[in-house]
Every structure is written in structure tokens, then in C-alpha cells.
Design a protein around this motif. Sequence first.
Motif, PDB file in Angstrom:
ATOM      1  N   PRO A 281       0.846  -1.203   0.000  1.00  0.00           N
ATOM      2  CA  PRO A 281       0.000   0.000   0.000  1.00  0.00           C
ATOM      3  C   PRO A 281       0.883   1.255   0.000  1.00  0.00           C
ATOM      4  O   PRO A 281       2.043   1.206   0.421  1.00  0.00           O
ATOM      5  CB  PRO A 281      -0.797  -0.110   1.300  1.00  0.00           C
ATOM      6  CG  PRO A 281      -0.604  -1.519   1.777  1.00  0.00           C
ATOM      7  CD  PRO A 281       0.714  -1.958   1.243  1.00  0.00           C
ATOM      8  N   PRO A 282       0.350   2.397  -0.459  1.00  0.00           N
ATOM      9  CA  PRO A 282       1.133   3.635  -0.452  1.00  0.00           C
ATOM     10  C   PRO A 282       1.635   3.979   0.944  1.00  0.00           C
ATOM     11  O   PRO A 282       0.862   4.013   1.896  1.00  0.00           O
ATOM     12  CB  PRO A 282       0.131   4.687  -0.951  1.00  0.00           C
ATOM     13  CG  PRO A 282      -0.898   3.925  -1.721  1.00  0.00           C
ATOM     14  CD  PRO A 282      -1.000   2.591  -1.036  1.00  0.00           C
ATOM     15  N   GLY A 283       2.937   4.197   1.053  1.00  0.00           N
ATOM     16  CA  GLY A 283       3.523   4.610   2.320  1.00  0.00           C
ATOM     17  C   GLY A 283       3.729   3.515   3.334  1.00  0.00           C
ATOM     18  O   GLY A 283       4.197   3.778   4.441  1.00  0.00           O
ATOM     19  N   LEU A 284       3.404   2.258   2.978  1.00  0.00           N
ATOM     20  CA  LEU A 284       3.565   1.132   3.912  1.00  0.00           C
ATOM     21  C   LEU A 284       4.417   0.048   3.233  1.00  0.00           C
ATOM     22  O   LEU A 284       3.907  -1.001   2.841  1.00  0.00           O
ATOM     23  CB  LEU A 284       2.207   0.560   4.330  1.00  0.00           C
ATOM     24  CG  LEU A 284       1.393   1.354   5.369  1.00  0.00           C
ATOM     25  CD1 LEU A 284       0.728   2.567   4.725  1.00  0.00           C
ATOM     26  CD2 LEU A 284       0.337   0.479   6.011  1.00  0.00           C
ATOM     27  N   PRO A 285       5.713   0.270   3.100  1.00  0.00           N
ATOM     28  CA  PRO A 285       6.546  -0.622   2.298  1.00  0.00           C
ATOM     29  C   PRO A 285       6.883  -1.957   2.941  1.00  0.00           C
ATOM     30  O   PRO A 285       7.442  -2.825   2.267  1.00  0.00           O
ATOM     31  CB  PRO A 285       7.820   0.208   2.075  1.00  0.00           C
ATOM     32  CG  PRO A 285       7.896   1.099   3.291  1.00  0.00           C
ATOM     33  CD  PRO A 285       6.470   1.431   3.608  1.00  0.00           C
ATOM     34  N   THR A 286       6.557  -2.150   4.215  1.00  0.00           N
ATOM     35  CA  THR A 286       6.966  -3.387   4.896  1.00  0.00           C
ATOM     36  C   THR A 286       5.804  -4.282   5.291  1.00  0.00           C
ATOM     37  O   THR A 286       6.016  -5.413   5.719  1.00  0.00           O
ATOM     38  CB  THR A 286       7.774  -3.054   6.165  1.00  0.00           C
ATOM     39  OG1 THR A 286       6.949  -2.280   7.062  1.00  0.00           O
ATOM     40  CG2 THR A 286       9.023  -2.262   5.826  1.00  0.00           C
ATOM     41  N   VAL A 287       4.575  -3.798   5.154  1.00  0.00           N
ATOM     42  CA  VAL A 287       3.441  -4.539   5.710  1.00  0.00           C
ATOM     43  C   VAL A 287       3.201  -5.867   4.984  1.00  0.00           C
ATOM     44  O   VAL A 287       2.862  -6.879   5.615  1.00  0.00           O
ATOM     45  CB  VAL A 287       2.165  -3.667   5.714  1.00  0.00           C
ATOM     46  CG1 VAL A 287       1.692  -3.358   4.299  1.00  0.00           C
ATOM     47  CG2 VAL A 287       1.059  -4.329   6.524  1.00  0.00           C
ATOM     48  N   ARG A 288       3.379  -5.918   3.668  1.00  0.00           N
ATOM     49  CA  ARG A 288       3.118  -7.166   2.951  1.00  0.00           C
ATOM     50  C   ARG A 288       4.129  -8.249   3.329  1.00  0.00           C
ATOM     51  O   ARG A 288       3.758  -9.422   3.485  1.00  0.00           O
ATOM     52  CB  ARG A 288       3.135  -6.928   1.443  1.00  0.00           C
ATOM     53  CG  ARG A 288       2.070  -5.973   0.935  1.00  0.00           C
ATOM     54  CD  ARG A 288       0.671  -6.420   1.309  1.00  0.00           C
ATOM     55  NE  ARG A 288      -0.348  -5.570   0.699  1.00  0.00           N
ATOM     56  CZ  ARG A 288      -1.504  -5.263   1.251  1.00  0.00           C
ATOM     57  NH1 ARG A 288      -1.817  -5.752   2.446  1.00  0.00           N
ATOM     58  NH2 ARG A 288      -2.363  -4.484   0.632  1.00  0.00           N
ATOM     59  N   ALA A 289       5.388  -7.887   3.475  1.00  0.00           N
ATOM     60  CA  ALA A 289       6.391  -8.873   3.869  1.00  0.00           C
ATOM     61  C   ALA A 289       6.076  -9.426   5.249  1.00  0.00           C
ATOM     62  O   ALA A 289       6.236 -10.632   5.510  1.00  0.00           O
ATOM     63  CB  ALA A 289       7.787  -8.245   3.855  1.00  0.00           C
TER      64      ALA A 289
END
Length: 309
Positions: A281-289
Motif C-alpha cells: 500500500p502507499p507509504g507502507l513498504p513493509t506490511v506485505r512482507a
Amino acid sequence: MSADTNPPAAGVRVPWHEVHPLVRAAVEEFLGGRVAEAVTQSGGFSPAAAVRLRTEDGRRAFVKAVGPEPNPDSVRLYRAELEIAAALPESAPAPRLLTGFELEGWVVLVFEDVEGTHPALPWRRDQLDRVLEAIDEMSAVLTPSPIDVPPIGKLFGSSFSGWHRLMEEDTDGLDPWVVRHLDELAELESGWVAAAAGDTLVHADLRADNILLAADRVYFVDWPWACLGAPWVDLVAMLPSVGMQGGPMPHELFTDPDPAVTAVIAAFAGYLVRHGRLPDPPGLPTVRAFQRAQGVVALDWLKLRTGWV
């Protein structure tokens, strides 16, 4: 698993000096003095400021503030957290909200500054035992819920349908066990709303980064997802992150064979597996990992719970 090989629950924090100047001025006015020290706190995914402040006369506070860029959903979550934090009773093991407001498109929450630290990672058993005991105590204190919040099914109903959605999507790269049992997983998942129903106020987003260990108590922070659910929901939802972050695996800590629990684990695993395949998601570069890593543990737990081969 070691903490070094797993993604942290940390996003890109906004430093205090980049918060809107009118917001900073309003916080200083509330605190009664100019900010002399601002220390950004790690942990959490939102692209927001999370800062321990000290004024020139020594007053302290913890401030969370988020603006409309780069992720407008974060503003919605902070509004929800502001409403929940203002309503939480003193019996809730949460930091006390001192004030909150919206200004220039920013949502701001000012909390008491708790002298505490996040649990060490990999998890230490003594700290984990403290947290597990505190979760049990919290569930007892918050049953029935002392505040008006939506049922868990209403809040997460559209999100916890991962297996159903994967039936209509590309399944390349999915665990072969999932592909074999996708129809059964979707059917199991469909019962999660009734299974998770209850009258306990649940936090619904417990992880190590949302926990503070103080000298005399355990605090649970970040409550935007608070809702009504079964008293075991918080524990069950937290355990995949515990296993992923170097602690015991979920089946070692939770042994109740209740089929209702299995249905909720199925829904949570489906959420994690499917969302872990989506773009950041925009601005959340680590949440999917982080979701992918949790999903591995949750799926292994589900395999054990179902006994399917």
C-alpha cells in the motif's frame, strides 16, 4: 526462526520536524512549553509521526500524528483510534489519552508517556509469559465491553474472505496444500463470523510492536481496530506473529480443539496469505512482507488443526 530473518513491524516514520507546523504549535500549546527533545519511536506500519516529546520545563508526552499523504487510510485509522482511546476506561491496560484533535488535515493523539519497552525479539519466554497473562487479564476486565464498538464480523467481514477471493484469482505460487484444499478452506472460512462473536472488547491487532512492558504492568497500544469478539480472539490472532518472531509456535501455546477457533484461524490465515500477495500500500513498504511471514506460521497451524493431507 530468528528475528534477523523476519521482516520487522516497522514502517517509514515521519520525524517531528516534518509534522505540520500548526500541529506542532498546537501540541506545544497543550503541553505548556516548547519541545526541547523529540525522539521518534520505531514499530508500527503507518507513515506517521510517533514521537516521545519532552518540553523545556520537563513535561513529557507521547504523540502520534498523521497527515493525508501518502496514505489517506491512515487518517481514517487515526480517527478511529482517537474515538476508541477517548472512550477506554481506566481499567483498560492502555496508555491514557491526554488530548486529541484534527488540524490542517492531520489527526493528532497525545498520550501519557509510558516508561516501557517493546518485548525483546526473538521473544524471551519470561516476557512472553507476562504478555500472555496480561492478555488473559485484559479479556476478563473488558468482558462485557465497557464501550460501544462494532462486532468483529462487521469490522473485518469483507477482509477475512481470502480463500474465497483466491478461488477467483491466480493461484500460481500458492502452497500446494492450499491449492488442493481451496474449496474446503473457503467453506471453513465462511463460518468465522459466528465463531468469533462475543461480548469482549478485543484489541484485534496485537503484536510485539503494540505491546509495552513497564516495570509494574503490561500496556497494549494502538487500538483503532477495537471491536466485540470472543475472549480468545486477541490471543489466537497474536500467536502467528509470536512464532514468526522467534517464539513458540502457536500450537504449543494454544491447544483448545474448539472448531470455532479453527474457523477463525482459517479466516486469519486466508487474510494473511492473500494480502501477502498484494502490492505494498502507499507509504507502507513493509506490511506485505510481514503479512507473508505471519501467513507461513498461520498456515502451518491451520494444517495441524485440520489434519488435512
